[in-house]
Design a protein around this motif. Structure first.
Motif, PDB file in Angstrom:
ATOM      1  N   ASN A  41      39.420  37.963  38.202  1.00 34.86           N
ATOM      2  CA  ASN A  41      38.876  36.932  37.195  1.00 34.86           C
ATOM      3  C   ASN A  41      37.241  36.718  37.384  1.00 34.86           C
ATOM      4  O   ASN A  41      36.757  37.053  38.268  1.00 34.86           O
ATOM      5  N   ARG A  42      36.694  36.072  36.435  1.00 39.69           N
ATOM      6  CA  ARG A  42      35.511  35.402  36.447  1.00 39.69           C
ATOM      7  C   ARG A  42      34.812  34.731  37.423  1.00 39.69           C
ATOM      8  O   ARG A  42      34.058  34.815  38.195  1.00 39.69           O
ATOM      9  N   MET A  43      35.715  33.824  37.940  1.00 40.45           N
ATOM     10  CA  MET A  43      35.635  32.767  39.146  1.00 40.45           C
ATOM     11  C   MET A  43      35.610  33.528  40.448  1.00 40.45           C
ATOM     12  O   MET A  43      34.600  33.406  41.027  1.00 40.45           O
ATOM     13  N   GLU A  44      36.315  34.627  40.706  1.00 39.65           N
ATOM     14  CA  GLU A  44      36.260  35.411  41.737  1.00 39.65           C
ATOM     15  C   GLU A  44      34.868  36.248  41.763  1.00 39.65           C
ATOM     16  O   GLU A  44      34.322  36.411  42.799  1.00 39.65           O
ATOM     17  N   LEU A  45      34.724  36.758  40.760  1.00 41.68           N
ATOM     18  CA  LEU A  45      33.367  37.602  40.653  1.00 41.68           C
ATOM     19  C   LEU A  45      32.341  36.780  40.831  1.00 41.68           C
ATOM     20  O   LEU A  45      31.510  37.020  41.634  1.00 41.68           O
ATOM     21  N   GLU A  46      32.165  35.682  40.309  1.00 46.56           N
ATOM     22  CA  GLU A  46      31.058  34.832  40.551  1.00 46.56           C
ATOM     23  C   GLU A  46      30.776  34.086  41.924  1.00 46.56           C
ATOM     24  O   GLU A  46      29.846  34.115  42.544  1.00 46.56           O
ATOM     25  N   ALA A  47      32.261  33.918  42.522  1.00 49.52           N
ATOM     26  CA  ALA A  47      31.928  33.431  44.039  1.00 49.52           C
ATOM     27  C   ALA A  47      31.557  34.828  45.014  1.00 49.52           C
ATOM     28  O   ALA A  47      30.493  34.359  45.911  1.00 49.52           O
ATOM     29  N   PHE A  48      31.976  36.037  44.541  1.00 49.71           N
ATOM     30  CA  PHE A  48      31.473  37.169  45.481  1.00 49.71           C
ATOM     31  C   PHE A  48      30.198  37.068  45.217  1.00 49.71           C
ATOM     32  O   PHE A  48      29.499  37.533  46.215  1.00 49.71           O
ATOM     33  N   ILE A  49      29.400  37.131  43.919  1.00 49.54           N
ATOM     34  CA  ILE A  49      28.098  37.334  43.733  1.00 49.54           C
ATOM     35  C   ILE A  49      27.490  36.165  44.559  1.00 49.54           C
ATOM     36  O   ILE A  49      26.274  36.528  45.212  1.00 49.54           O
ATOM     37  N   LYS A  50      27.704  35.074  44.679  1.00 52.83           N
ATOM     38  CA  LYS A  50      26.989  34.257  45.322  1.00 52.83           C
ATOM     39  C   LYS A  50      26.826  34.161  46.675  1.00 52.83           C
ATOM     40  O   LYS A  50      25.972  34.089  47.443  1.00 52.83           O
ATOM     41  N   GLU A  51      28.146  34.767  47.338  1.00 52.17           N
ATOM     42  CA  GLU A  51      28.373  34.959  48.690  1.00 52.17           C
ATOM     43  C   GLU A  51      27.493  36.222  49.277  1.00 52.17           C
ATOM     44  O   GLU A  51      27.004  36.358  50.171  1.00 52.17           O
ATOM     45  N   ARG A  52      27.717  37.182  48.643  1.00 52.03           N
ATOM     46  CA  ARG A  52      27.331  38.831  48.989  1.00 52.03           C
ATOM     47  C   ARG A  52      26.262  39.443  48.346  1.00 52.03           C
ATOM     48  O   ARG A  52      25.954  40.423  48.854  1.00 52.03           O
ATOM     49  N   CYS A  53      25.942  38.957  47.112  1.00 48.37           N
ATOM     50  CA  CYS A  53      24.974  39.804  46.251  1.00 48.37           C
ATOM     51  C   CYS A  53      23.547  39.119  46.362  1.00 48.37           C
ATOM     52  O   CYS A  53      23.439  37.919  46.548  1.00 48.37           O
ATOM     53  N   ARG A  54      22.332  40.037  46.085  1.00 46.50           N
ATOM     54  CA  ARG A  54      21.177  39.414  46.010  1.00 46.50           C
ATOM     55  C   ARG A  54      20.534  40.215  45.064  1.00 46.50           C
ATOM     56  O   ARG A  54      20.798  41.403  44.759  1.00 46.50           O
TER      57      ARG A  54
END
Length: 104
Positions: A41-54
């Motif tokens: 879901n979108r929440m899981e995606l957003e959390a992943f991006i905040k934690e592991r993406c730049r």
């Protein structure tokens, strides 16, 4: 509904802009998927991006490189172009480009 030409043009440009942003989101999600990351879901995606993406942005070149765990996965040359609306036979045409991209 009586809308002025400005209102119609602004409405069209707003919708076009939203569509381009949605496409970019979809391309980023596909880039992550190609690296083996999928989300329920979108929440899981957003959390992943905040934690592991730049993202590294180079505004002078109008380029961005997106990373997951410091590994590049998506490149975007974001020279956005929106052509002025053309009206012909009561039909309005607006074209736009959000630049070019590649999966890394």
């Amino acid at each position: 509904m009586d809308l002025s030409k400005y209102d119609i043009t602004q409405y069209a440009i707003d919708n076009l802009s939203k569509g381009l942003h949605k496409k970019l989101d979809d391309y980023l999600i596909e880039g992550l998927k190609r690296k083996g990351f999928e989300f329920k879901n979108r929440m899981e995606l957003e959390a992943f991006i905040k934690e592991r993406c730049r993202c590294e942005d180079y505004p002078d070149l109008e380029e961005r490189t997106y990373f997951v765990d410091d590994i590049p996965f998506f490149f975007h040359r974001y020279k956005t172009e929106i052509a002025l609306p053309k009206t012909e036979d009561r039909k309005m045409t607006i074209t736009a480009s959000a630049g070019y991209f590649s999966y890394l």
